[in-house]
Design an enzyme around this catalytic site. Structure first.
Site, PDB file in Angstrom:
ATOM      1  N   LEU A  93       0.832  -1.206   0.000  1.00 45.72           N
ATOM      2  CA  LEU A  93       0.000   0.000   0.000  1.00 45.72           C
ATOM      3  C   LEU A  93       0.866   1.256   0.000  1.00 45.72           C
ATOM      4  O   LEU A  93       0.358   2.374  -0.119  1.00 45.72           O
ATOM      5  CB  LEU A  93      -0.889  -0.009   1.251  1.00 45.72           C
ATOM      6  CG  LEU A  93      -1.885  -1.169   1.345  1.00 45.72           C
ATOM      7  CD1 LEU A  93      -2.343  -1.376   2.788  1.00 45.72           C
ATOM      8  CD2 LEU A  93      -3.082  -0.919   0.432  1.00 45.72           C
ATOM      9  N   LYS A 132      14.633  -5.923   7.283  1.00 44.77           N
ATOM     10  CA  LYS A 132      14.773  -4.856   8.291  1.00 44.77           C
ATOM     11  C   LYS A 132      16.036  -4.996   9.143  1.00 44.77           C
ATOM     12  O   LYS A 132      16.543  -4.001   9.653  1.00 44.77           O
ATOM     13  CB  LYS A 132      13.549  -4.818   9.202  1.00 44.77           C
ATOM     14  CG  LYS A 132      12.339  -4.203   8.538  1.00 44.77           C
ATOM     15  CD  LYS A 132      11.163  -4.142   9.495  1.00 44.77           C
ATOM     16  CE  LYS A 132       9.911  -3.695   8.772  1.00 44.77           C
ATOM     17  NZ  LYS A 132       8.737  -3.686   9.633  1.00 44.77           N
ATOM     18  N   ASP A 157       8.538   2.225  12.958  1.00 48.87           N
ATOM     19  CA  ASP A 157       7.506   1.261  13.366  1.00 48.87           C
ATOM     20  C   ASP A 157       6.994   1.528  14.780  1.00 48.87           C
ATOM     21  O   ASP A 157       5.792   1.403  15.048  1.00 48.87           O
ATOM     22  CB  ASP A 157       8.050  -0.169  13.297  1.00 48.87           C
ATOM     23  CG  ASP A 157       8.099  -0.705  11.879  1.00 48.87           C
ATOM     24  OD1 ASP A 157       7.318  -0.219  11.028  1.00 48.87           O
ATOM     25  OD2 ASP A 157       8.915  -1.609  11.605  1.00 48.87           O
ATOM     26  N   THR A 199       8.983 -19.347  19.204  1.00 50.01           N
ATOM     27  CA  THR A 199      10.292 -19.749  19.702  1.00 50.01           C
ATOM     28  C   THR A 199      10.489 -19.004  21.023  1.00 50.01           C
ATOM     29  O   THR A 199      10.841 -17.821  21.030  1.00 50.01           O
ATOM     30  CB  THR A 199      11.397 -19.349  18.708  1.00 50.01           C
ATOM     31  OG1 THR A 199      11.009 -19.790  17.406  1.00 50.01           O
ATOM     32  CG2 THR A 199      12.736 -19.946  19.086  1.00 50.01           C
ATOM     33  N   GLY A 207      -3.873  -3.067  10.710  1.00 44.63           N
ATOM     34  CA  GLY A 207      -2.468  -2.736  10.477  1.00 44.63           C
ATOM     35  C   GLY A 207      -2.279  -1.563   9.534  1.00 44.63           C
ATOM     36  O   GLY A 207      -1.273  -0.844   9.614  1.00 44.63           O
TER      37      GLY A 207
HETATM   38  P1  ATR Z   1       9.243  -9.000  11.213  1.00 45.89           P
HETATM   39  O1  ATR Z   1      10.302  -8.102  10.673  1.00 45.89           O
HETATM   40  O2  ATR Z   1       7.930  -8.845  10.514  1.00 45.89           O
HETATM   41  O3  ATR Z   1       9.103  -8.911  12.683  1.00 45.89           O
HETATM   42  P2  ATR Z   1      10.618 -11.502  11.624  1.00 45.89           P
HETATM   43  O4  ATR Z   1      11.716 -10.771  12.314  1.00 45.89           O
HETATM   44  O5  ATR Z   1      10.955 -12.559  10.660  1.00 45.89           O
HETATM   45  O6  ATR Z   1       9.696 -10.487  10.828  1.00 45.89           O
HETATM   46  O7  ATR Z   1       9.649 -12.088  12.771  1.00 45.89           O
HETATM   47  C1  ATR Z   1       8.548 -12.891  12.450  1.00 45.89           C
HETATM   48  C2  ATR Z   1       7.762 -13.225  13.741  1.00 45.89           C
HETATM   49  O8  ATR Z   1       6.613 -13.987  13.380  1.00 45.89           O
HETATM   50  C3  ATR Z   1       8.536 -14.085  14.730  1.00 45.89           C
HETATM   51  O9  ATR Z   1       8.095 -13.778  16.041  1.00 45.89           O
HETATM   52  C4  ATR Z   1       8.105 -15.507  14.329  1.00 45.89           C
HETATM   53  O10 ATR Z   1       8.217 -16.469  15.344  1.00 45.89           O
HETATM   54  P3  ATR Z   1       9.636 -17.294  15.544  1.00 45.89           P
HETATM   55  O11 ATR Z   1      10.546 -16.357  16.283  1.00 45.89           O
HETATM   56  O12 ATR Z   1       9.259 -18.487  16.320  1.00 45.89           O
HETATM   57  O13 ATR Z   1      10.117 -17.598  14.153  1.00 45.89           O
HETATM   58  C5  ATR Z   1       6.651 -15.261  14.044  1.00 45.89           C
HETATM   59  N1  ATR Z   1       6.060 -16.275  13.161  1.00 45.89           N
HETATM   60  C6  ATR Z   1       6.222 -16.399  11.827  1.00 45.89           C
HETATM   61  N2  ATR Z   1       5.512 -17.447  11.350  1.00 45.89           N
HETATM   62  C7  ATR Z   1       4.875 -17.994  12.416  1.00 45.89           C
HETATM   63  C8  ATR Z   1       3.970 -19.097  12.584  1.00 45.89           C
HETATM   64  N3  ATR Z   1       3.575 -19.843  11.555  1.00 45.89           N
HETATM   65  N4  ATR Z   1       3.525 -19.359  13.837  1.00 45.89           N
HETATM   66  C9  ATR Z   1       3.899 -18.600  14.889  1.00 45.89           C
HETATM   67  N5  ATR Z   1       4.745 -17.545  14.793  1.00 45.89           N
HETATM   68  C10 ATR Z   1       5.222 -17.246  13.581  1.00 45.89           C
END
Ligand code: ATR
Length: 282
Positions: A19, A72, A114, A162, A246
Protein backbone atom coordinates in the site's frame (compact mmCIF):
# COMPACT_ATOMS: atom_id res chain seq x y z
CA UNK A 1 22.54 14.47 -11.82
CA UNK A 2 20.84 17.62 -10.52
CA UNK A 3 17.37 18.30 -11.77
CA UNK A 4 16.41 14.69 -12.26
CA UNK A 5 13.42 13.32 -10.46
CA UNK A 6 14.42 11.78 -7.13
CA UNK A 7 13.37 8.20 -6.54
CA UNK A 8 12.04 6.77 -3.28
CA UNK A 9 10.85 3.24 -2.82
CA UNK A 10 10.23 0.10 -0.87
CA UNK A 11 12.76 -2.72 -0.55
CA UNK A 12 11.35 -6.10 0.46
CA UNK A 13 9.93 -9.40 -0.71
CA UNK A 14 7.22 -10.13 -1.67
CA UNK A 15 5.83 -6.59 -1.93
CA UNK A 16 3.67 -6.53 -5.07
CA UNK A 17 0.56 -5.80 -2.94
CA UNK A 18 2.17 -2.98 -0.95
CA UNK A 19 0.00 0.00 0.00
CA UNK A 20 3.07 2.25 0.31
CA UNK A 21 3.38 3.55 -3.30
CA UNK A 22 -0.19 4.88 -3.21
CA UNK A 23 0.41 6.72 0.08
CA UNK A 24 3.83 8.14 -0.71
CA UNK A 25 3.08 9.18 -4.28
CA UNK A 26 -0.04 10.99 -3.03
CA UNK A 27 2.11 12.71 -0.40
CA UNK A 28 4.65 13.87 -3.02
CA UNK A 29 1.86 15.25 -5.16
CA UNK A 30 0.14 17.05 -2.29
CA UNK A 31 3.45 18.54 -1.09
CA UNK A 32 4.57 19.57 -4.59
CA UNK A 33 7.65 17.33 -4.47
CA UNK A 34 9.06 16.12 -7.81
CA UNK A 35 9.70 12.50 -6.90
CA UNK A 36 8.52 8.98 -7.56
CA UNK A 37 7.97 6.11 -5.08
CA UNK A 38 8.38 2.62 -6.56
CA UNK A 39 8.85 -1.00 -5.55
CA UNK A 40 12.19 -2.80 -5.38
CA UNK A 41 11.16 -6.44 -5.02
CA UNK A 42 14.43 -8.19 -4.12
CA UNK A 43 14.43 -11.97 -4.18
CA UNK A 44 16.00 -13.28 -0.92
CA UNK A 45 17.30 -16.21 -2.98
CA UNK A 46 19.85 -13.80 -4.49
CA UNK A 47 21.85 -12.56 -1.52
CA UNK A 48 23.88 -10.05 -3.57
CA UNK A 49 20.80 -8.10 -4.61
CA UNK A 50 20.43 -6.21 -1.33
CA UNK A 51 24.11 -5.20 -1.28
CA UNK A 52 23.98 -4.13 -4.92
CA UNK A 53 20.84 -2.11 -4.30
CA UNK A 54 22.60 -0.22 -1.49
CA UNK A 55 25.73 0.37 -3.57
CA UNK A 56 23.64 1.62 -6.49
CA UNK A 57 21.60 4.31 -4.73
CA UNK A 58 23.25 6.96 -6.93
CA UNK A 59 22.54 5.06 -10.11
CA UNK A 60 18.90 4.82 -9.09
CA UNK A 61 18.71 8.54 -8.09
CA UNK A 62 17.51 7.49 -4.64
CA UNK A 63 16.61 10.08 -2.01
CA UNK A 64 15.54 7.46 0.50
CA UNK A 65 13.66 4.21 0.90
CA UNK A 66 11.46 2.08 3.13
CA UNK A 67 12.51 -1.42 4.17
CA UNK A 68 10.20 -4.31 4.98
CA UNK A 69 10.14 -8.10 5.42
CA UNK A 70 12.63 -9.79 5.31
CA UNK A 71 15.32 -7.07 5.21
CA UNK A 72 14.77 -4.86 8.29
CA UNK A 73 17.74 -6.41 10.07
CA UNK A 74 19.92 -7.35 7.08
CA UNK A 75 19.87 -3.78 5.75
CA UNK A 76 21.64 -2.53 8.87
CA UNK A 77 25.00 -3.81 7.59
CA UNK A 78 24.90 -1.23 4.77
CA UNK A 79 24.15 1.87 6.85
CA UNK A 80 26.81 4.57 7.34
CA UNK A 81 24.94 5.88 10.39
CA UNK A 82 21.95 4.91 12.52
CA UNK A 83 19.42 6.95 14.37
CA UNK A 84 19.82 5.87 18.05
CA UNK A 85 16.25 4.53 18.14
CA UNK A 86 16.92 2.19 15.18
CA UNK A 87 20.03 0.95 16.94
CA UNK A 88 18.16 0.25 20.18
CA UNK A 89 15.35 -1.53 18.34
CA UNK A 90 17.84 -3.42 16.18
CA UNK A 91 15.88 -2.92 12.97
CA UNK A 92 15.78 -0.29 10.20
CA UNK A 93 12.60 0.34 8.20
CA UNK A 94 13.51 3.77 6.81
CA UNK A 95 16.68 4.95 5.06
CA UNK A 96 17.58 8.52 4.17
CA UNK A 97 20.23 9.03 1.47
CA UNK A 98 22.35 12.11 2.12
CA UNK A 99 25.43 13.39 0.26
CA UNK A 100 28.97 13.57 1.52
CA UNK A 101 29.90 16.64 -0.51
CA UNK A 102 33.64 16.33 0.18
CA UNK A 103 33.84 12.84 -1.33
CA UNK A 104 30.79 13.26 -3.59
CA UNK A 105 29.46 9.99 -2.22
CA UNK A 106 26.08 8.89 -0.85
CA UNK A 107 25.62 8.47 2.90
CA UNK A 108 22.95 6.05 4.14
CA UNK A 109 21.27 6.77 7.47
CA UNK A 110 18.96 4.17 9.06
CA UNK A 111 15.82 4.99 11.07
CA UNK A 112 12.88 3.10 12.55
CA UNK A 113 9.32 4.47 12.32
CA UNK A 114 7.51 1.26 13.37
CA UNK A 115 7.51 2.10 17.07
CA UNK A 116 6.15 5.60 16.47
CA UNK A 117 3.60 4.30 13.97
CA UNK A 118 2.25 1.64 16.34
CA UNK A 119 1.99 4.09 19.24
CA UNK A 120 0.19 6.68 17.11
CA UNK A 121 -2.34 4.07 15.91
CA UNK A 122 -2.97 2.86 19.49
CA UNK A 123 -3.12 6.38 20.93
CA UNK A 124 -6.11 7.14 18.72
CA UNK A 125 -8.09 4.58 20.73
CA UNK A 126 -6.59 4.30 24.20
CA UNK A 127 -4.22 5.69 26.81
CA UNK A 128 -1.26 3.36 27.21
CA UNK A 129 0.38 4.21 30.56
CA UNK A 130 -0.27 1.39 33.05
CA UNK A 131 -2.22 -0.75 30.55
CA UNK A 132 -1.63 -4.51 30.46
CA UNK A 133 -0.44 -5.23 26.92
CA UNK A 134 0.30 -8.53 25.17
CA UNK A 135 2.70 -8.45 22.20
CA UNK A 136 2.72 -11.62 20.10
CA UNK A 137 6.03 -12.22 18.30
CA UNK A 138 9.71 -11.47 18.87
CA UNK A 139 10.99 -10.42 15.44
CA UNK A 140 11.91 -6.97 14.15
CA UNK A 141 8.37 -5.59 14.23
CA UNK A 142 7.74 -6.96 17.72
CA UNK A 143 10.96 -5.38 18.99
CA UNK A 144 9.87 -1.95 17.74
CA UNK A 145 6.42 -2.32 19.29
CA UNK A 146 7.75 -3.58 22.64
CA UNK A 147 10.27 -0.76 22.81
CA UNK A 148 7.58 1.85 22.06
CA UNK A 149 5.07 0.43 24.56
CA UNK A 150 7.63 0.22 27.32
CA UNK A 151 8.68 3.81 26.66
CA UNK A 152 4.99 4.81 26.81
CA UNK A 153 4.69 3.29 30.31
CA UNK A 154 2.62 0.20 29.45
CA UNK A 155 2.90 -3.11 31.38
CA UNK A 156 4.23 -5.26 28.53
CA UNK A 157 4.04 -9.08 28.16
CA UNK A 158 5.51 -10.99 25.20
CA UNK A 159 5.09 -14.49 23.84
CA UNK A 160 6.60 -16.17 20.80
CA UNK A 161 6.57 -19.51 18.98
CA UNK A 162 10.29 -19.75 19.70
CA UNK A 163 10.15 -18.97 23.44
CA UNK A 164 13.88 -18.28 23.82
CA UNK A 165 13.47 -15.28 21.53
CA UNK A 166 10.62 -13.91 23.66
CA UNK A 167 12.73 -14.39 26.79
CA UNK A 168 15.73 -12.62 25.23
CA UNK A 169 13.55 -9.72 24.09
CA UNK A 170 11.90 -9.49 27.52
CA UNK A 171 15.28 -9.42 29.25
CA UNK A 172 16.65 -6.79 26.87
CA UNK A 173 13.72 -4.37 27.24
CA UNK A 174 12.85 -5.24 30.85
CA UNK A 175 9.34 -6.59 30.14
CA UNK A 176 7.65 -9.95 30.91
CA UNK A 177 7.71 -13.08 28.77
CA UNK A 178 4.84 -15.57 29.01
CA UNK A 179 3.92 -19.01 27.70
CA UNK A 180 3.11 -19.24 23.99
CA UNK A 181 -0.63 -18.98 23.21
CA UNK A 182 -1.80 -19.99 26.72
CA UNK A 183 -4.00 -16.96 27.35
CA UNK A 184 -6.94 -17.34 29.74
CA UNK A 185 -9.62 -14.65 30.10
CA UNK A 186 -8.25 -13.93 33.60
CA UNK A 187 -5.04 -12.77 31.94
CA UNK A 188 -6.97 -9.53 31.61
CA UNK A 189 -5.05 -7.89 28.75
CA UNK A 190 -6.28 -4.40 27.89
CA UNK A 191 -4.41 -4.35 24.59
CA UNK A 192 -3.29 -7.23 22.33
CA UNK A 193 -0.95 -6.78 19.35
CA UNK A 194 -0.06 -9.33 16.70
CA UNK A 195 3.50 -8.66 15.51
CA UNK A 196 3.92 -12.05 13.80
CA UNK A 197 3.09 -12.91 10.20
CA UNK A 198 0.39 -15.36 11.32
CA UNK A 199 -2.87 -14.66 9.45
CA UNK A 200 -1.20 -13.17 6.39
CA UNK A 201 -2.37 -14.24 2.91
CA UNK A 202 -2.28 -17.13 1.90
CA UNK A 203 -2.85 -18.28 5.53
CA UNK A 204 -5.67 -15.84 6.19
CA UNK A 205 -7.77 -18.27 8.26
CA UNK A 206 -5.09 -18.55 10.97
CA UNK A 207 -5.10 -16.64 14.23
CA UNK A 208 -2.88 -17.00 17.30
CA UNK A 209 -5.83 -16.30 19.62
CA UNK A 210 -9.50 -17.16 19.59
CA UNK A 211 -12.43 -15.03 20.71
CA UNK A 212 -12.66 -16.72 24.13
CA UNK A 213 -9.12 -15.55 24.94
CA UNK A 214 -9.87 -11.89 24.26
CA UNK A 215 -11.40 -9.62 26.90
CA UNK A 216 -14.58 -7.71 26.08
CA UNK A 217 -13.83 -3.99 25.72
CA UNK A 218 -10.11 -4.56 25.10
CA UNK A 219 -8.24 -3.26 22.05
CA UNK A 220 -6.65 -5.51 19.41
CA UNK A 221 -4.13 -4.34 16.77
CA UNK A 222 -2.91 -6.64 13.99
CA UNK A 223 0.24 -5.55 12.16
CA UNK A 224 -0.74 -7.82 9.25
CA UNK A 225 -2.18 -5.68 6.42
CA UNK A 226 -2.99 -8.39 3.85
CA UNK A 227 -5.84 -9.11 4.38
CA UNK A 228 -7.00 -5.93 6.10
CA UNK A 229 -9.66 -7.80 8.16
CA UNK A 230 -7.54 -10.59 9.59
CA UNK A 231 -8.89 -13.65 11.39
CA UNK A 232 -7.53 -12.22 14.68
CA UNK A 233 -9.52 -9.02 14.16
CA UNK A 234 -12.63 -11.10 13.44
CA UNK A 235 -12.08 -13.05 16.68
CA UNK A 236 -11.64 -9.74 18.51
CA UNK A 237 -14.93 -8.37 17.12
CA UNK A 238 -16.67 -11.56 18.18
CA UNK A 239 -15.26 -11.11 21.69
CA UNK A 240 -16.61 -7.57 21.86
CA UNK A 241 -13.16 -5.96 21.61
CA UNK A 242 -12.24 -2.86 19.64
CA UNK A 243 -9.96 -3.38 16.62
CA UNK A 244 -7.23 -1.45 14.85
CA UNK A 245 -6.15 -2.66 11.40
CA UNK A 246 -2.47 -2.74 10.48
CA UNK A 247 -3.16 -0.22 7.70
CA UNK A 248 -3.64 2.45 10.38
CA UNK A 249 -0.15 1.86 11.77
CA UNK A 250 1.22 1.73 8.22
CA UNK A 251 -0.24 5.17 7.57
CA UNK A 252 1.28 6.73 10.70
CA UNK A 253 4.70 5.19 10.11
CA UNK A 254 4.63 6.39 6.48
CA UNK A 255 3.92 9.96 7.67
CA UNK A 256 6.96 9.69 9.96
CA UNK A 257 9.05 8.52 6.98
CA UNK A 258 8.01 11.56 4.98
CA UNK A 259 9.17 13.80 7.82
CA UNK A 260 12.57 12.06 7.92
CA UNK A 261 13.05 12.38 4.15
CA UNK A 262 11.85 15.96 3.68
CA UNK A 263 12.24 17.61 7.10
CA UNK A 264 8.65 18.83 7.24
CA UNK A 265 5.25 17.55 8.33
CA UNK A 266 3.63 15.00 6.01
CA UNK A 267 0.43 15.88 4.15
CA UNK A 268 -1.41 13.40 6.37
CA UNK A 269 -4.93 13.75 4.93
CA UNK A 270 -3.70 13.20 1.36
CA UNK A 271 -1.89 10.03 2.45
CA UNK A 272 -4.89 8.78 4.40
CA UNK A 273 -7.21 9.39 1.45
CA UNK A 274 -4.88 7.57 -0.95
CA UNK A 275 -4.54 4.63 1.44
CA UNK A 276 -8.28 4.13 1.84
CA UNK A 277 -8.88 4.61 -1.89
CA UNK A 278 -6.32 1.87 -2.54
CA UNK A 279 -7.95 -0.42 0.04
CA UNK A 280 -11.35 0.20 -1.60
CA UNK A 281 -10.03 -1.28 -4.83
CA UNK A 282 -9.13 -4.59 -3.15
P1 ATR B 1 9.24 -9.00 11.21
O1 ATR B 1 10.30 -8.10 10.67
O2 ATR B 1 7.93 -8.85 10.51
O3 ATR B 1 9.10 -8.91 12.68
P2 ATR B 1 10.62 -11.50 11.62
O4 ATR B 1 11.72 -10.77 12.31
O5 ATR B 1 10.96 -12.56 10.66
O6 ATR B 1 9.70 -10.49 10.83
O7 ATR B 1 9.65 -12.09 12.77
C1 ATR B 1 8.55 -12.89 12.45
C2 ATR B 1 7.76 -13.23 13.74
O8 ATR B 1 6.61 -13.99 13.38
C3 ATR B 1 8.54 -14.09 14.73
O9 ATR B 1 8.10 -13.78 16.04
C4 ATR B 1 8.10 -15.51 14.33
O10 ATR B 1 8.22 -16.47 15.34
P3 ATR B 1 9.64 -17.29 15.54
O11 ATR B 1 10.55 -16.36 16.28
O12 ATR B 1 9.26 -18.49 16.32
O13 ATR B 1 10.12 -17.60 14.15
C5 ATR B 1 6.65 -15.26 14.04
N1 ATR B 1 6.06 -16.28 13.16
C6 ATR B 1 6.22 -16.40 11.83
N2 ATR B 1 5.51 -17.45 11.35
C7 ATR B 1 4.87 -17.99 12.42
C8 ATR B 1 3.97 -19.10 12.58
N3 ATR B 1 3.58 -19.84 11.55
N4 ATR B 1 3.52 -19.36 13.84
C9 ATR B 1 3.90 -18.60 14.89
N5 ATR B 1 4.75 -17.54 14.79
C10 ATR B 1 5.22 -17.25 13.58
Amino acid sequence: MGGMKKVYGLVGYPIAHSLSPAMHNAAFKAAGIEALYRLFDLDPGKPDDLANFCYEVDLNQMGGFSVTIPYKQAIMAYMDFYDPLAKTIGAVNTVKVKRDKKHDAPVLIGYNTDAGGALAALNEKTRLPGKRVLVMGAGGAARAVVYGLKAAGADVHVFNRTPEKAQALADEFDVNSIEYRIIKPEANFDVIINATSVGMTPNATESLLHADQIKKGSLVLDLVTDPMRTQLLKEAKQAGAETVAGARMLLFQAALQFKIWFGREAPFEAMEKALYAELEKR
